[in-house]
Motif scaffolding. Structure first.
Motif, PDB file in Angstrom:
ATOM      1  N   HIS A 136       2.702   9.282   3.188  1.00  0.00           N
ATOM      2  CA  HIS A 136       2.954   7.873   2.886  1.00  0.00           C
ATOM      3  C   HIS A 136       3.742   7.198   3.994  1.00  0.00           C
ATOM      4  O   HIS A 136       4.326   7.854   4.856  1.00  0.00           O
TER       5      HIS A 136
ATOM      6  N   MET B 249       4.306   3.315  -5.672  1.00  0.00           N
ATOM      7  CA  MET B 249       3.350   4.004  -4.805  1.00  0.00           C
ATOM      8  C   MET B 249       1.974   3.366  -4.986  1.00  0.00           C
ATOM      9  O   MET B 249       1.459   3.298  -6.112  1.00  0.00           O
TER      10      MET B 249
ATOM     11  N   ARG C 197      -1.949   3.677  -3.680  1.00  0.00           N
ATOM     12  CA  ARG C 197      -2.835   4.622  -2.998  1.00  0.00           C
ATOM     13  C   ARG C 197      -3.753   3.889  -2.031  1.00  0.00           C
ATOM     14  O   ARG C 197      -4.390   2.903  -2.396  1.00  0.00           O
TER      15      ARG C 197
ATOM     16  N   TRP D 115      -0.445   7.045   0.839  1.00  0.00           N
ATOM     17  CA  TRP D 115       0.096   6.001  -0.021  1.00  0.00           C
ATOM     18  C   TRP D 115       0.957   5.035   0.799  1.00  0.00           C
ATOM     19  O   TRP D 115       1.516   5.405   1.838  1.00  0.00           O
TER      20      TRP D 115
ATOM     21  N   GLN E 188       4.520   3.318   0.106  1.00  0.00           N
ATOM     22  CA  GLN E 188       5.661   3.430  -0.802  1.00  0.00           C
ATOM     23  C   GLN E 188       6.539   2.194  -0.582  1.00  0.00           C
ATOM     24  O   GLN E 188       7.183   2.078   0.460  1.00  0.00           O
TER      25      GLN E 188
END
Lengths: 152, 152
Positions: free
Chosen positions: A19, A57, A59, A70, A72
């Motif tokens: 992420h 989060m 995707r 992801w 974040q």
């Protein structure tokens, strides 16, 4: 990019970009921006009291190690949290990169053995039951870097 | 993260995080850091005279749209280039995020239609024959954002 894949994870156990952590002042506004602009949806929200953040989060895509990448989104919950201090100094923007591994303790030991400072006293709780460590940004070309092992 | 996948790319045509652009002062040193620390290897190097950068692409993982996620290491080739100015203001670190699409012109039009300023007069050459646009970071929560369509 159309070049042939290059094998990765040869040494460190890192198999994906897990992420990108993005600091924001207003989590709901940031979620709405990424939803309405790109179509990214929230898969998970939580508050991490230790780190002083409310986070979501979103995707972006699946990865060939069976995981995903992801965004974040991070809003501080208190003025003395690291993300609050980041916002004070830098304003909104990219806060950190997180690389995924199946064994964060082993990866941290490998990377630490190459002279990169691993912050804290071993893995601690990250998003959604994951285990994480942070690496010192001064040892990583100015990039605050996280290693993350998903829950399971 | 163990949640079920959420469909993405519903509106914008974005199907992956294509790369993270990282500004560095010394490309060779940065390449060596990522190779020796994580095992990431250079798949491609080039100079982009228009943008005033020497750059290297390091593959991190494959993505479920058939593409990949890369780190793009960027060293300025002249002091008036955007990356040189970024280094002056911020030091080394994450410079931009790039989202992948199969049609950058269409994605830019979609995103532009939602009030995000698209910089320049349409797609221009990116890494390895790709076509790219940049979005104004002030419209993207402080994140300099690129949309990229791979060559093919």
């Amino acid at each position: 990019m159309s070049e042939a894949p290059v094998p990765t994870g040869l040494f460190s156990g890192i198999t994906r970009l897990d992420h990108v952590g993005i600091a924001c002042r207003d989590l709901d506004a940031s979620i709405e921006f990424y939803r309405s602009t790109y179509g990214f949806e929230v898969a998970h929200e939580e508050v991490n009291e230790e780190q002083g953040v409310r986070e979501a989060m979103l995707r972006v895509n699946g990865t060939d190690d069976g995981g995903a990448t992801w965004l974040q989104l991070l809003e501080p919950t208190r003025p003395d949290s690291p993300v609050a201090k980041f916002l004070e100094r830098h304003g909104e923007g990219v806060h950190h990169l997180a690389f995924g591994t199946s064994d964060v303790a082993a990866s941290a030991a490998e990377v630490g053995g190459r002279g990169v400072r691993v912050l804290g006293d071993g893995p601690r709780p990250g998003t959604a039951g994951s285990s994480i460590v942070f690496l010192h940004p001064k040892d990583c070309g100015g990039v605050l870097t996280e290693l993350v092992q998903s829950a399971r």
